[in-house]
Design an enzyme around this catalytic site. Structure first.
Site, PDB file in Angstrom:
ATOM      1  N   CYS A  52      32.118  -6.301  34.412  1.00  0.00           N
ATOM      2  CA  CYS A  52      32.862  -7.483  33.322  1.00  0.00           C
ATOM      3  C   CYS A  52      32.557  -6.788  32.048  1.00  0.00           C
ATOM      4  O   CYS A  52      31.631  -6.835  31.497  1.00  0.00           O
ATOM      5  CB  CYS A  52      32.717  -9.032  33.917  1.00  0.00           C
ATOM      6  SG  CYS A  52      33.146  -9.376  35.638  1.00  0.00           S
ATOM      7  N   GLU A  54      33.177  -8.956  29.631  1.00  0.00           N
ATOM      8  CA  GLU A  54      32.676 -10.120  29.218  1.00  0.00           C
ATOM      9  C   GLU A  54      30.931 -10.160  28.731  1.00  0.00           C
ATOM     10  O   GLU A  54      30.070  -9.812  28.104  1.00  0.00           O
ATOM     11  CB  GLU A  54      32.714 -11.284  29.553  1.00  0.00           C
ATOM     12  CG  GLU A  54      34.362 -12.443  29.507  1.00  0.00           C
ATOM     13  CD  GLU A  54      34.725 -11.576  30.697  1.00  0.00           C
ATOM     14  OE1 GLU A  54      34.245 -10.662  30.872  1.00  0.00           O
ATOM     15  OE2 GLU A  54      35.481 -12.730  30.952  1.00  0.00           O
ATOM     16  N   CYS A  81      35.837 -14.132  35.323  1.00  0.00           N
ATOM     17  CA  CYS A  81      35.463 -14.665  36.710  1.00  0.00           C
ATOM     18  C   CYS A  81      34.035 -16.390  36.574  1.00  0.00           C
ATOM     19  O   CYS A  81      33.613 -16.146  35.174  1.00  0.00           O
ATOM     20  CB  CYS A  81      34.846 -13.189  37.210  1.00  0.00           C
ATOM     21  SG  CYS A  81      33.288 -13.148  36.459  1.00  0.00           S
ATOM     22  N   CYS A  84      31.426 -14.533  34.437  1.00  0.00           N
ATOM     23  CA  CYS A  84      31.404 -14.943  33.041  1.00  0.00           C
ATOM     24  C   CYS A  84      31.543 -16.230  31.966  1.00  0.00           C
ATOM     25  O   CYS A  84      30.440 -15.980  30.979  1.00  0.00           O
ATOM     26  CB  CYS A  84      32.405 -14.093  32.548  1.00  0.00           C
ATOM     27  SG  CYS A  84      31.730 -12.367  32.798  1.00  0.00           S
TER      28      CYS A  84
HETATM   29 ZN   LIG Z   1      33.662 -11.488  34.945  1.00  0.00          ZN
END
Ligand SMILES: [Zn+2]
Length: 124
Positions: A52, A54, A81, A84
């Site tokens: 991801c 992040e 998500c 994260c």
């Molecule tokens: Zn994520």
């Protein structure tokens, strides 16, 4: 200032590597010393290996010597998500700005992930 950070996340999202989902995500994190780190999602043909935005952002900052607690605000072009949210909590960012359902939302990591897993649970 936070809007400017969000705009940086929007710009960097164009660099995402997302050939499978075509879902481009950008993130920008401001450290206490004013430095800004940016990251994007990086997918992989073996889908679960994708990372991801992040996580790429915080990984860049950690690689530069920054540590949890050094971060003030994170801006993300999508709702973070679950995984994260745990990262945002561990990194100790104070505020998280993200787009969700066509609007910009600002929350704390505690609001994003109540009762989060804490390093204290490791007994170290
Ligand atoms: Zn994520």
């Amino acid at each position: 200032m936070s809007n400017e950070l969000y705009e940086r996340a929007v710009v960097v999202a164009e660099r995402a590597y997302a050939p499978y989902s075509n879902y481009l995500v950008g993130a920008a994190v401001r450290a206490r010393d004013g430095r800004v780190f940016e990251g994007v999602n990086v997918e992989n043909a073996a889908y679960p290996l994708g990372v991801c935005a992040e996580r790429t952002t915080f990984s860049r900052a950690i690689s530069e010597g920054y540590r949890p607690g050094d971060f003030v605000v994170a801006a993300i072009t999508a709702s973070p998500c679950g995984g994260c949210r745990q990262w945002l909590a561990e990194m100790g960012v104070e505020r998280v700005l993200f787009r969700n359902g066509g609007r910009i939302v600002e929350m704390t990591p505690d609001e994003l992930l109540p009762e989060q897993f804490d390093a204290g649970e490791l007994g170290a």
